[in-house]
Motif scaffolding. Sequence first.
Motif, PDB file in Angstrom:
ATOM      1  N   PRO A  73       0.802  -1.234   0.000  1.00 11.77           N
ATOM      2  CA  PRO A  73       0.000   0.000   0.000  1.00 11.77           C
ATOM      3  C   PRO A  73       0.831   1.279   0.000  1.00 11.77           C
ATOM      4  O   PRO A  73       0.313   2.338  -0.359  1.00 11.77           O
ATOM      5  CB  PRO A  73      -0.819  -0.123   1.293  1.00 11.77           C
ATOM      6  CG  PRO A  73      -0.863  -1.583   1.589  1.00 11.77           C
ATOM      7  CD  PRO A  73       0.461  -2.112   1.138  1.00 11.77           C
ATOM      8  N   TYR A  76       0.649   3.343  -3.072  1.00 13.60           N
ATOM      9  CA  TYR A  76      -0.453   4.276  -3.336  1.00 13.60           C
ATOM     10  C   TYR A  76      -0.765   5.121  -2.101  1.00 13.60           C
ATOM     11  O   TYR A  76      -1.881   5.592  -1.896  1.00 13.60           O
ATOM     12  CB  TYR A  76      -1.700   3.564  -3.876  1.00 13.60           C
ATOM     13  CG  TYR A  76      -2.167   2.333  -3.129  1.00 13.60           C
ATOM     14  CD1 TYR A  76      -3.138   2.424  -2.141  1.00 13.60           C
ATOM     15  CD2 TYR A  76      -1.669   1.075  -3.442  1.00 13.60           C
ATOM     16  CE1 TYR A  76      -3.597   1.295  -1.475  1.00 13.60           C
ATOM     17  CE2 TYR A  76      -2.112  -0.064  -2.792  1.00 13.60           C
ATOM     18  CZ  TYR A  76      -3.075   0.055  -1.801  1.00 13.60           C
ATOM     19  OH  TYR A  76      -3.532  -1.073  -1.140  1.00 13.60           O
ATOM     20  N   GLN A  78      -0.716   4.582   1.299  1.00  8.15           N
ATOM     21  CA  GLN A  78      -1.460   4.108   2.474  1.00  8.15           C
ATOM     22  C   GLN A  78      -0.577   3.215   3.335  1.00  8.15           C
ATOM     23  O   GLN A  78       0.434   2.669   2.888  1.00  8.15           O
ATOM     24  CB  GLN A  78      -2.708   3.335   2.038  1.00  8.15           C
ATOM     25  CG  GLN A  78      -3.752   4.166   1.313  1.00  8.15           C
ATOM     26  CD  GLN A  78      -4.992   3.366   0.965  1.00  8.15           C
ATOM     27  OE1 GLN A  78      -5.234   2.291   1.511  1.00  8.15           O
ATOM     28  NE2 GLN A  78      -5.795   3.900   0.046  1.00  8.15           N
ATOM     29  N   GLN A  79      -0.995   3.040   4.591  1.00 10.11           N
ATOM     30  CA  GLN A  79      -0.387   2.081   5.493  1.00 10.11           C
ATOM     31  C   GLN A  79      -1.077   0.732   5.312  1.00 10.11           C
ATOM     32  O   GLN A  79      -2.284   0.677   5.049  1.00 10.11           O
ATOM     33  CB  GLN A  79      -0.540   2.533   6.952  1.00 10.11           C
ATOM     34  CG  GLN A  79       0.245   3.780   7.286  1.00 10.11           C
ATOM     35  CD  GLN A  79       1.740   3.547   7.186  1.00 10.11           C
ATOM     36  OE1 GLN A  79       2.259   2.527   7.658  1.00 10.11           O
ATOM     37  NE2 GLN A  79       2.441   4.495   6.581  1.00 10.11           N
ATOM     38  N   GLN A  81      -3.094  -2.578   6.058  1.00  9.19           N
ATOM     39  CA  GLN A  81      -4.054  -3.036   7.054  1.00  9.19           C
ATOM     40  C   GLN A  81      -3.697  -4.457   7.483  1.00  9.19           C
ATOM     41  O   GLN A  81      -2.810  -5.095   6.908  1.00  9.19           O
ATOM     42  CB  GLN A  81      -5.470  -2.966   6.478  1.00  9.19           C
ATOM     43  CG  GLN A  81      -5.891  -1.555   6.107  1.00  9.19           C
ATOM     44  CD  GLN A  81      -7.269  -1.491   5.468  1.00  9.19           C
ATOM     45  OE1 GLN A  81      -7.963  -2.497   5.324  1.00  9.19           O
ATOM     46  NE2 GLN A  81      -7.666  -0.292   5.046  1.00  9.19           N
ATOM     47  N   SER A 125      -5.261   3.681  -6.943  1.00  8.53           N
ATOM     48  CA  SER A 125      -5.199   3.139  -5.581  1.00  8.53           C
ATOM     49  C   SER A 125      -6.108   1.926  -5.474  1.00  8.53           C
ATOM     50  O   SER A 125      -6.895   1.629  -6.389  1.00  8.53           O
ATOM     51  CB  SER A 125      -5.606   4.198  -4.544  1.00  8.53           C
ATOM     52  OG  SER A 125      -6.977   4.547  -4.703  1.00  8.53           O
ATOM     53  N   GLN A 128      -8.140  -2.013   0.235  1.00  8.02           N
ATOM     54  CA  GLN A 128      -7.275  -3.033   0.819  1.00  8.02           C
ATOM     55  C   GLN A 128      -8.012  -4.293   1.262  1.00  8.02           C
ATOM     56  O   GLN A 128      -7.440  -5.378   1.227  1.00  8.02           O
ATOM     57  CB  GLN A 128      -6.477  -2.467   1.993  1.00  8.02           C
ATOM     58  CG  GLN A 128      -5.357  -1.553   1.558  1.00  8.02           C
ATOM     59  CD  GLN A 128      -4.350  -1.309   2.657  1.00  8.02           C
ATOM     60  OE1 GLN A 128      -3.836  -2.226   3.281  1.00  8.02           O
ATOM     61  NE2 GLN A 128      -4.076  -0.041   2.893  1.00  8.02           N
TER      62      GLN A 128
END
Length: 231
Positions: A73, A76, A78-79, A81, A125, A128
């Motif tokens: 992630p 794009y 993000q952290q 999950q 993106s 997730q």
Amino acid sequence: MASNASEPIIGLTTYTEKASWGVWHTEAALLPRSYVDSVKQAGGIPVLLPAGDSDVLSAVDALVLSGGADVDPARYGQQPQDKTVTRPERDAFEFALARAALDRGLPVLGVCRGMQVLNVALGGSLIQHLPDRVGHTEHQPSPGVYGPTHVTLAAGSRVAAILGAQTKCQCYHHQAVDRLGDGLRAVGWAADGTVEAVEVPGAGFVVGVQWHPEQDTQEVRLFAALVAACR
């Protein structure tokens, strides 16, 4: 074409995973045989591409970005999950391959993860964990079990020209496209609105499908279209 053979050479990206065969249990570059069989039935010569240098594209006529683990992630913004499982080495190789293939105008088919690689490589993106968005697990019913999915395809799209207005396919994904990458067009949707097919409009062949067409080796129209695009 990359060779003098009458059949185009189709590069297939591979998984790097711990695997067992005979007396061995070690790291391997591997790919389900169904991909190989599908390319052969479509009239191509399959060549497996282990993680390495994108210069391997000079030896092939088209590229299949195959399925597998989740895209990191971080690519794009993000952290990860708790349900996200990544393979950074594979990401580095396949993102370089995807960009190089697009720059060279090679025909590209992205399968499941491969469609997500295409999307993120073009600035898109991902969702997730899809069940959190759609409220069910039909796209990935349980470990190792494919989910039969009906996909509606956009009239006038390349994918619809290959498969028709609707297709029934085998899905196995817990992630999906969220924001579309630059230049990509969504052309297929599940009943819950999940994007199941994308393409780059125009003369070249750049197609991504969220399902696994290689799981039905009697249904090779997407692979056949990829092979035909090489000629």
